[in-house]
Scaffold this motif. Structure first.
Motif, PDB file in Angstrom:
ATOM      1  N   ALA A  65       0.876  -1.203  -0.056  1.00  0.00           N
ATOM      2  CA  ALA A  65      -0.171   0.027   0.015  1.00  0.00           C
ATOM      3  C   ALA A  65       0.841   1.195  -0.128  1.00  0.00           C
ATOM      4  CB  ALA A  65      -0.911  -0.033   1.294  1.00  0.00           C
ATOM      5  N   VAL A  66       0.362   2.342  -0.826  1.00  0.00           N
ATOM      6  CA  VAL A  66       1.354   3.457  -0.879  1.00  0.00           C
ATOM      7  C   VAL A  66       0.535   4.720  -0.422  1.00  0.00           C
ATOM      8  CG1 VAL A  66       2.636   4.858  -2.522  1.00  0.00           C
ATOM      9  CG2 VAL A  66       2.456   2.380  -2.918  1.00  0.00           C
ATOM     10  N   SER A  67       1.255   5.427   0.253  1.00  0.00           N
ATOM     11  CA  SER A  67       0.671   6.841   0.667  1.00  0.00           C
ATOM     12  C   SER A  67       1.515   7.927   0.464  1.00  0.00           C
ATOM     13  CB  SER A  67       0.034   6.620   2.131  1.00  0.00           C
ATOM     14  OG  SER A  67      -0.674   7.695   2.304  1.00  0.00           O
ATOM     15  N   PHE A  68       1.187   9.158   0.634  1.00  0.00           N
ATOM     16  CA  PHE A  68       1.849  10.271   0.835  1.00  0.00           C
ATOM     17  C   PHE A  68       1.416  11.164   1.397  1.00  0.00           C
ATOM     18  CE2 PHE A  68       0.440  11.582  -3.212  1.00  0.00           C
ATOM     19  CZ  PHE A  68      -0.042  12.695  -3.098  1.00  0.00           C
ATOM     20  N   GLN A  69       2.372  12.197   2.037  1.00  0.00           N
ATOM     21  CA  GLN A  69       1.622  13.435   2.734  1.00  0.00           C
ATOM     22  C   GLN A  69       2.474  14.258   2.364  1.00  0.00           C
ATOM     23  OE1 GLN A  69       1.125  13.403   7.096  1.00  0.00           O
ATOM     24  NE2 GLN A  69       0.094  15.526   6.914  1.00  0.00           N
ATOM     25  N   LEU A  70       1.870  15.606   1.925  1.00  0.00           N
ATOM     26  CA  LEU A  70       2.424  16.744   1.568  1.00  0.00           C
ATOM     27  C   LEU A  70       2.048  17.840   2.359  1.00  0.00           C
ATOM     28  CD1 LEU A  70       4.198  18.587  -0.601  1.00  0.00           C
ATOM     29  CD2 LEU A  70       1.779  18.666  -1.890  1.00  0.00           C
ATOM     30  N   GLY A  71       2.840  18.454   2.850  1.00  0.00           N
ATOM     31  CA  GLY A  71       2.420  19.839   3.512  1.00  0.00           C
ATOM     32  C   GLY A  71       3.401  21.018   3.033  1.00  0.00           C
ATOM     33  N   ALA A  72       2.648  22.243   2.666  1.00  0.00           N
ATOM     34  CA  ALA A  72       3.296  23.488   2.365  1.00  0.00           C
ATOM     35  C   ALA A  72       2.877  24.400   3.211  1.00  0.00           C
ATOM     36  CB  ALA A  72       3.199  23.697   0.941  1.00  0.00           C
ATOM     37  N   ASN A  73       3.894  25.462   3.705  1.00  0.00           N
ATOM     38  CA  ASN A  73       3.246  26.394   4.422  1.00  0.00           C
ATOM     39  C   ASN A  73       3.998  27.995   3.864  1.00  0.00           C
ATOM     40  OD1 ASN A  73       2.775  28.395   6.225  1.00  0.00           O
ATOM     41  ND2 ASN A  73       3.453  27.275   7.868  1.00  0.00           N
ATOM     42  N   MET A  74       3.307  28.689   3.190  1.00  0.00           N
ATOM     43  CA  MET A  74       3.813  29.796   2.574  1.00  0.00           C
ATOM     44  C   MET A  74       3.994  31.004   3.529  1.00  0.00           C
ATOM     45  SD  MET A  74       4.239  28.806  -0.189  1.00  0.00           S
ATOM     46  CE  MET A  74       4.670  30.369  -1.376  1.00  0.00           C
ATOM     47  N   GLN A  75       3.653  30.774   4.819  1.00  0.00           N
ATOM     48  CA  GLN A  75       3.551  31.941   5.642  1.00  0.00           C
ATOM     49  C   GLN A  75       4.452  31.479   6.941  1.00  0.00           C
ATOM     50  OE1 GLN A  75       0.293  31.133   4.966  1.00  0.00           O
ATOM     51  NE2 GLN A  75       0.571  32.832   3.565  1.00  0.00           N
ATOM     52  N   ALA A  76       5.682  30.271   6.546  1.00  0.00           N
ATOM     53  CA  ALA A  76       6.665  29.921   7.667  1.00  0.00           C
ATOM     54  C   ALA A  76       7.538  31.296   7.799  1.00  0.00           C
ATOM     55  CB  ALA A  76       7.168  28.693   7.055  1.00  0.00           C
ATOM     56  N   LEU A  77       7.900  31.221   8.874  1.00  0.00           N
ATOM     57  CA  LEU A  77       8.933  32.135   9.534  1.00  0.00           C
ATOM     58  C   LEU A  77      10.216  31.362   9.898  1.00  0.00           C
ATOM     59  CD1 LEU A  77       6.560  34.522  11.342  1.00  0.00           C
ATOM     60  CD2 LEU A  77       7.465  34.820   9.072  1.00  0.00           C
ATOM     61  N   LYS A  78      11.430  31.967   9.610  1.00  0.00           N
ATOM     62  CA  LYS A  78      12.649  31.396  10.080  1.00  0.00           C
ATOM     63  C   LYS A  78      13.399  32.557  10.574  1.00  0.00           C
ATOM     64  CE  LYS A  78      12.759  27.140   7.523  1.00  0.00           C
ATOM     65  NZ  LYS A  78      13.463  26.646   6.389  1.00  0.00           N
ATOM     66  N   LEU A  79      14.443  32.258  11.626  1.00  0.00           N
ATOM     67  CA  LEU A  79      15.706  33.287  11.698  1.00  0.00           C
ATOM     68  C   LEU A  79      16.113  33.311  10.707  1.00  0.00           C
ATOM     69  CD1 LEU A  79      15.709  33.074  15.770  1.00  0.00           C
ATOM     70  CD2 LEU A  79      14.632  34.886  14.408  1.00  0.00           C
ATOM     71  N   ASN A  92      10.029  35.729   6.398  1.00  0.00           N
ATOM     72  CA  ASN A  92       8.887  34.697   5.621  1.00  0.00           C
ATOM     73  C   ASN A  92       9.993  33.851   5.009  1.00  0.00           C
ATOM     74  OD1 ASN A  92       7.026  34.649   2.941  1.00  0.00           O
ATOM     75  ND2 ASN A  92       6.506  33.451   5.066  1.00  0.00           N
ATOM     76  N   VAL A  93       9.813  32.489   4.992  1.00  0.00           N
ATOM     77  CA  VAL A  93      10.646  31.605   4.167  1.00  0.00           C
ATOM     78  C   VAL A  93       9.707  30.426   3.910  1.00  0.00           C
ATOM     79  CG1 VAL A  93      12.696  30.086   3.949  1.00  0.00           C
ATOM     80  CG2 VAL A  93      12.725  32.205   5.485  1.00  0.00           C
ATOM     81  N   PRO A  94       9.027  30.532   2.856  1.00  0.00           N
ATOM     82  CA  PRO A  94       8.109  29.420   2.573  1.00  0.00           C
ATOM     83  C   PRO A  94       8.870  27.932   2.604  1.00  0.00           C
ATOM     84  CG  PRO A  94       7.566  31.203   1.249  1.00  0.00           C
ATOM     85  CD  PRO A  94       8.947  31.531   2.070  1.00  0.00           C
ATOM     86  N   ASP A  95       8.178  27.075   2.986  1.00  0.00           N
ATOM     87  CA  ASP A  95       8.603  25.513   2.857  1.00  0.00           C
ATOM     88  C   ASP A  95       7.656  24.717   2.664  1.00  0.00           C
ATOM     89  OD1 ASP A  95       7.589  25.397   5.322  1.00  0.00           O
ATOM     90  OD2 ASP A  95       9.322  25.404   6.652  1.00  0.00           O
ATOM     91  N   ALA A  96       8.171  23.540   2.423  1.00  0.00           N
ATOM     92  CA  ALA A  96       7.297  22.185   2.140  1.00  0.00           C
ATOM     93  C   ALA A  96       7.862  21.065   2.649  1.00  0.00           C
ATOM     94  CB  ALA A  96       7.198  22.276   0.668  1.00  0.00           C
ATOM     95  N   ALA A  97       7.142  20.010   3.113  1.00  0.00           N
ATOM     96  CA  ALA A  97       7.719  18.575   3.172  1.00  0.00           C
ATOM     97  C   ALA A  97       6.827  17.490   2.509  1.00  0.00           C
ATOM     98  CB  ALA A  97       7.735  18.449   4.638  1.00  0.00           C
ATOM     99  N   LEU A  98       7.497  16.576   1.879  1.00  0.00           N
ATOM    100  CA  LEU A  98       6.604  15.279   1.512  1.00  0.00           C
ATOM    101  C   LEU A  98       7.299  14.207   2.235  1.00  0.00           C
ATOM    102  CD1 LEU A  98       5.156  14.331  -0.831  1.00  0.00           C
ATOM    103  CD2 LEU A  98       7.364  14.063  -2.312  1.00  0.00           C
ATOM    104  N   LYS A 115      11.496  11.184   3.642  1.00  0.00           N
ATOM    105  CA  LYS A 115      10.878  12.499   3.884  1.00  0.00           C
ATOM    106  C   LYS A 115      11.899  13.372   3.145  1.00  0.00           C
ATOM    107  CE  LYS A 115      11.632  14.969   7.643  1.00  0.00           C
ATOM    108  NZ  LYS A 115      11.372  15.231   9.110  1.00  0.00           N
ATOM    109  N   ALA A 116      11.338  14.440   2.441  1.00  0.00           N
ATOM    110  CA  ALA A 116      12.078  15.613   1.927  1.00  0.00           C
ATOM    111  C   ALA A 116      11.673  16.777   2.343  1.00  0.00           C
ATOM    112  CB  ALA A 116      12.125  15.322   0.342  1.00  0.00           C
ATOM    113  N   GLU A 117      12.334  17.805   2.604  1.00  0.00           N
ATOM    114  CA  GLU A 117      12.074  19.133   3.223  1.00  0.00           C
ATOM    115  C   GLU A 117      12.738  20.015   2.111  1.00  0.00           C
ATOM    116  OE1 GLU A 117      13.285  18.416   7.228  1.00  0.00           O
ATOM    117  OE2 GLU A 117      11.178  19.125   7.644  1.00  0.00           O
TER     118      GLU A 117
END
Length: 150
Positions: A65-79, A92-98, A115-117
């Motif tokens: 069985a295969v599944s994936f989860q994608l998350g993206a946040n265009m409002q992500a903040l980093k120092l 503001n540093v937009p990020d995503a993870a798969l 996982k990839a970020e």
């Protein structure tokens, strides 16, 4: 990018898709180009990689069985360090993870997870987004050529 744990797929021949989860925090439509089905494209590239590893899509008695989860946040903040003041500034540093998961259907055990970020760019073209997704998934699946530690 973090690459997945290794798995031996030689004992498997077929797979089926589980429900996928997509979390996209992009209310202003800054990342996903118009007319692009990111979840569909991710599935396409994963299907290609599984096929390249000798697996076929099956609706009856799949072994994986295969599944994936994608998350993206265009409002992500980093120092980040300001080049002029040398002080850390909240930026503001937009990020995503798969995350991609393969599960043995006979045992319900996860046999592989990867996982990839990445930081993502706003207003990228459809072609650039597709190239980045293709590259990411290709790199994730390179680990499938060796034995797993699961």
């Amino acid at each position: 990018m973090e690459l997945g744990l290794n798995a031996d797929l030689s004992q498997y021949q077929s797979y089926a898709w589980l429900e996928t989860v997509t979390t996209l925090n992009d209310p202003s439509g800054q990342w996903q180009p118009s007319g692009l089905d990111i979840a569909g494209e991710i599935k396409f590239f994963i299907d290609r990689e599984l096929s390249d590893h000798g697996l076929y899509l099956s609706s009856s008695n799949p072994e994986l069985a295969v599944s994936f989860q994608l998350g993206a946040n265009m409002q992500a903040l980093k120092l980040k360090n300001d080049p002029d003041s040398k002080l850390a500034v909240l930026t503001n540093v937009p990020d995503a993870a798969l995350m991609v998961v393969l599960i043995d259907t006979a045992t319900n055990n996860i046999i592989w997870i990867s996982k990839a970020e990445a930081e993502i760019q706003q207003h990228d073209s459809k072609e650039i987004v597709l190239k980045r997704i293709d590259y990411t998934i290709t790199e994730m699946f390179k680990a499938l050529t060796r034995k797993s530690f699961f």
